[in-house]
Write a protein that holds these residues in place. Structure first.
Motif, PDB file in Angstrom:
ATOM      1  N   HIS A   1      43.855  60.905 -18.607  1.00 22.37           N
ATOM      2  CA  HIS A   1      43.971  59.610 -17.925  1.00 22.37           C
ATOM      3  C   HIS A   1      42.714  58.779 -18.178  1.00 22.37           C
ATOM      4  CE1 HIS A   1      45.148  56.733 -14.834  1.00 22.37           C
ATOM      5  NE2 HIS A   1      46.281  57.378 -14.684  1.00 22.37           N
ATOM      6  N   ILE A   2      42.875  57.461 -18.162  1.00 22.62           N
ATOM      7  CA  ILE A   2      41.672  56.617 -18.245  1.00 22.62           C
ATOM      8  C   ILE A   2      40.927  56.753 -16.915  1.00 22.62           C
ATOM      9  CG2 ILE A   2      42.696  54.995 -19.873  1.00 22.62           C
ATOM     10  CD1 ILE A   2      43.126  53.059 -17.522  1.00 22.62           C
ATOM     11  N   GLU A   3      39.637  56.544 -16.926  1.00 25.32           N
ATOM     12  CA  GLU A   3      38.832  56.763 -15.714  1.00 25.32           C
ATOM     13  C   GLU A   3      39.179  55.788 -14.605  1.00 25.32           C
ATOM     14  OE1 GLU A   3      34.650  56.040 -16.182  1.00 25.32           O
ATOM     15  OE2 GLU A   3      34.351  56.100 -14.014  1.00 25.32           O
ATOM     16  N   GLN A   4      39.450  54.550 -14.956  1.00 20.92           N
ATOM     17  CA  GLN A   4      39.753  53.478 -13.983  1.00 20.92           C
ATOM     18  C   GLN A   4      38.521  53.148 -13.125  1.00 20.92           C
ATOM     19  OE1 GLN A   4      43.470  55.453 -12.333  1.00 20.92           O
ATOM     20  NE2 GLN A   4      44.370  53.489 -12.928  1.00 20.92           N
TER      21      GLN A   4
ATOM     22  N   GLN B   1      39.133  62.680  -5.498  1.00 25.32           N
ATOM     23  CA  GLN B   1      38.825  62.320  -4.118  1.00 25.32           C
ATOM     24  C   GLN B   1      40.113  62.183  -3.307  1.00 25.32           C
ATOM     25  OE1 GLN B   1      36.636  58.765  -3.453  1.00 25.32           O
ATOM     26  NE2 GLN B   1      38.039  57.418  -4.545  1.00 25.32           N
ATOM     27  N   GLY B   2      39.977  62.290  -2.000  1.00 21.51           N
ATOM     28  CA  GLY B   2      41.142  62.187  -1.118  1.00 21.51           C
ATOM     29  C   GLY B   2      41.491  60.732  -0.851  1.00 21.51           C
ATOM     30  N   LEU B   3      42.714  60.522  -0.389  1.00 21.73           N
ATOM     31  CA  LEU B   3      43.264  59.168  -0.216  1.00 21.73           C
ATOM     32  C   LEU B   3      43.975  59.102   1.127  1.00 21.73           C
ATOM     33  CD1 LEU B   3      45.548  57.420  -2.860  1.00 21.73           C
ATOM     34  CD2 LEU B   3      46.390  57.790  -0.584  1.00 21.73           C
TER      35      LEU B   3
ATOM     36  N   ARG C   1      39.355  55.960   0.798  1.00 23.23           N
ATOM     37  CA  ARG C   1      39.206  57.126  -0.080  1.00 23.23           C
ATOM     38  C   ARG C   1      37.785  57.681   0.026  1.00 23.23           C
ATOM     39  NH1 ARG C   1      43.257  56.111  -5.134  1.00 23.23           N
ATOM     40  NH2 ARG C   1      44.453  54.450  -4.157  1.00 23.23           N
ATOM     41  N   SER C   2      37.683  58.978  -0.174  1.00 24.30           N
ATOM     42  CA  SER C   2      36.373  59.633  -0.207  1.00 24.30           C
ATOM     43  C   SER C   2      36.554  61.041  -0.765  1.00 24.30           C
ATOM     44  CB  SER C   2      35.773  59.727   1.199  1.00 24.30           C
ATOM     45  OG  SER C   2      34.672  60.636   1.198  1.00 24.30           O
TER      46      SER C   2
ATOM     47  N   ASP D   1      30.706  65.804 -16.046  1.00 24.43           N
ATOM     48  CA  ASP D   1      31.618  66.115 -14.945  1.00 24.43           C
ATOM     49  C   ASP D   1      31.790  64.871 -14.084  1.00 24.43           C
ATOM     50  OD1 ASP D   1      30.813  69.624 -14.174  1.00 24.43           O
ATOM     51  OD2 ASP D   1      31.533  68.608 -15.993  1.00 24.43           O
ATOM     52  N   VAL D   2      33.015  64.614 -13.665  1.00 26.21           N
ATOM     53  CA  VAL D   2      33.280  63.460 -12.788  1.00 26.21           C
ATOM     54  C   VAL D   2      34.264  63.860 -11.691  1.00 26.21           C
ATOM     55  CG1 VAL D   2      32.854  61.648 -14.521  1.00 26.21           C
ATOM     56  CG2 VAL D   2      35.147  62.657 -14.309  1.00 26.21           C
ATOM     57  N   ILE D   3      34.242  63.063 -10.631  1.00 25.73           N
ATOM     58  CA  ILE D   3      35.252  63.169  -9.568  1.00 25.73           C
ATOM     59  C   ILE D   3      36.202  61.996  -9.759  1.00 25.73           C
ATOM     60  CG2 ILE D   3      35.665  62.970  -7.079  1.00 25.73           C
ATOM     61  CD1 ILE D   3      32.916  64.227  -6.611  1.00 25.73           C
ATOM     62  N   SER D   4      37.491  62.234  -9.752  1.00 24.82           N
ATOM     63  CA  SER D   4      38.418  61.122  -9.974  1.00 24.82           C
ATOM     64  C   SER D   4      38.455  60.201  -8.748  1.00 24.82           C
ATOM     65  CB  SER D   4      39.834  61.638 -10.248  1.00 24.82           C
ATOM     66  OG  SER D   4      40.714  60.526 -10.320  1.00 24.82           O
ATOM     67  N   GLY D   5      38.231  58.919  -8.974  1.00 27.50           N
ATOM     68  CA  GLY D   5      38.296  57.938  -7.880  1.00 27.50           C
ATOM     69  C   GLY D   5      39.732  57.590  -7.560  1.00 27.50           C
TER      70      GLY D   5
END
Ligand code: HGY
Ligand code: MN
Ligand code: MN
Length: 433
Positions: free
Chosen positions: A211-214, A232-234, A309-310, A372-376
């Motif tokens: 997926h693109i990062e957005q 992250q949660g929504l 979100r967080s 490493d990233v967390i998906s927003g």
């Protein structure tokens, strides 16, 4: 109820590692790019992006094109009762659970050409490349198009992967209505993409989503690849504020029960609540309905959805609670009624370490810069992570912009993401010499 698998490490088969295609095995970036541009012609937006919303005729057209390409690549097609599409390339072991890849073809009303689509057509490019190179794998590989990831026309987002993962019932999903009152189940049937395969019956060896990062991080850091360790949660809370519609000219200010003003003050509170949990929490309202929405009538009612979100569940819960407390106080002070309804959400997710390391080692082996990233953003992978070992690979997008028709990526970024996906999938599906 779908059996929830004990999340197991996707064993990195040592012999496969040796057999893993060295740096030379890459996808065909021009073919991938051409397919992205071809799909982008279906459901064009008004500013160069896409408006291919779920269960519209444009969605049906995009599905047909995807199916045509998959059949040309020799895949056998599956379709479940939520319209989720599965294109299978067989493995050598018919009893081995397939490795799934995929994302979504539906778009926002002012969507870009790559959100979701890159993950579906990137998955197809894997199959095309494996065909070109005569690669055989023990496990079958399946490319998936999940129905209604965006959640715009039918809330919540990730609806059909959520039903697949046993989060929502199909009945609940079918009964969802859009702004015109059209039911999800009826529209799925109308466009001719309601399958008869039981949703959620499929078992997965693993699931990978490209997926693109957005968001702006990868581009700002100069990285080609995001190794997504968490999502992250929504939380989506629908707020209904009720006042009294009245003449904007002849109603004295002290007599007004202005639902629009009440919403404005609540949205200011939403912004403050999110800022109070800086730097990771975010909050806004993207969906707003004003009644009667007439220039010379004080809004009698407004309905809006607050998106918090967080990465931290306790922060999400605090923001949800404060919205209700502070929103209720604003309404009381203004003589308005207010109602809150949780209409969507999911907890922060930690992706499967085995799958994450397959993504990371693929990027290393291929020499792509990565972090490493967390998906927003939310993704179908966030739900599938509950029923199969799952991970995501991301590529940058220009200025971090998405959910905007000007969303843009480069062919090089698309190539890097699909190359990494290819290697991670081949490791997991186990190449057969
Ligand atoms: O809402 C999301 O994060 C996703 O784009 N549907
Ligand atoms: Mn998406
Ligand atoms: Mn999206």
């Amino acid at each position: 109820m779908v059996k929830i698998y004990a999340l197991h490490k996707v064993e990195y088969a040592k012999e496969t590692a040796m057999a893993a295609p060295g740096e030379n095995l890459k996808i065909n970036p021009d073919r991938l790019w051409d397919s992205l541009m071809e799909m982008a012609k279906i459901g064009p937006g008004v500013a160069g992006g896409n408006n291919r919303q779920t269960l519209t005729d444009e969605d049906a057209e995009g599905r047909a094109l995807f199916q045509k390409w998959c059949e040309e690549a020799g895949c056998t097609m599956g379709l479940d009762t939520m319209g989720n599409m599965f294109a299978q390339r067989d493995g050598t072991d018919p009893d081995a659970l397939p490795v799934y890849v995929g994302s979504h073809l539906d778009t926002q009303p002012t969507g870009g050409k790559y959100d979701g689509v890159l993950g579906v057509l990137g998955g197809l490019e894997l199959l095309r490349t494996m065909n070109d190179l005569g690669i055989k794998t023990k496990h079958p590989v399946v490319v998936t198009n999940w129905t209604n990831e965006e959640g715009t026309r039918y809330a919540p987002a990730m609806l059909s992967s959520g039903v697949f993962a046993g989060i929502h019932t199909q009945e609940w999903a079918y009964a969802k209505t859009d702004a015109e009152g059209l039911r999800f189940g009826d529209e799925l049937k109308r466009i001719g993409w309601q399958g008869d395969e039981e949703v959620g019956a499929r078992k997965m060896h693993a699931f990978f989503e490209l997926h693109i990062e957005q968001g702006p991080i990868l581009e700002a850091e100069g990285k080609d690849i995001g190794v997504v360790t968490h999502g992250q949660g929504l939380s989506w809370t629908q707020v209904t504020v009720t006042g009294k519609d009245a003449h904007t000219g002849s109603t004295p200010m002290p007599m007004r029960k202005n639902a629009g003003l009440g919403m404005a003050r609540m949205l200011e509170a939403v912004d403050q609540i999110a800022w109070s949990h800086a730097p990771h929490a975010v909050g806004a309202a993207g969906h707003i309905e004003v009644y009667p929405n007439s220039r010379n009538v004080i809004p009698g009612q407004v309905i809006f959805t607050v998106d918090f979100r967080s990465p931290d569940l306790s922060v999400i819960e605090d923001m949800e609670k404060r919205l209700r407390v502070e929103g209720q106080k604003i309404a009381d002070d203004m003589g308005l009624e207010v109602a809150f309804e949780k209409v969507g959400g999911f907890d922060p997710v930690a992706f499967d370490e085995g799958c994450v390391s397959a993504i990371r080692s693929a990027a290393e082996r291929l020499g792509y810069s990565h972090m490493d990233v967390i998906s927003g953003a939310g993704h179908d992978a966030c739900w599938i992570n509950g029923v199969a070992p799952t991970a995501m690979v991301m590529c940058p997008c220009v200025d971090g912009l998405s959910h905007n028709e000007a969303e843009e990526i480069t062919k090089e970024w698309a190539k890097a993401g699909a190359d990494v996906l290819l290697h991670a999938v081949l490791e997991t599906a186990e190449i057969v010499k």
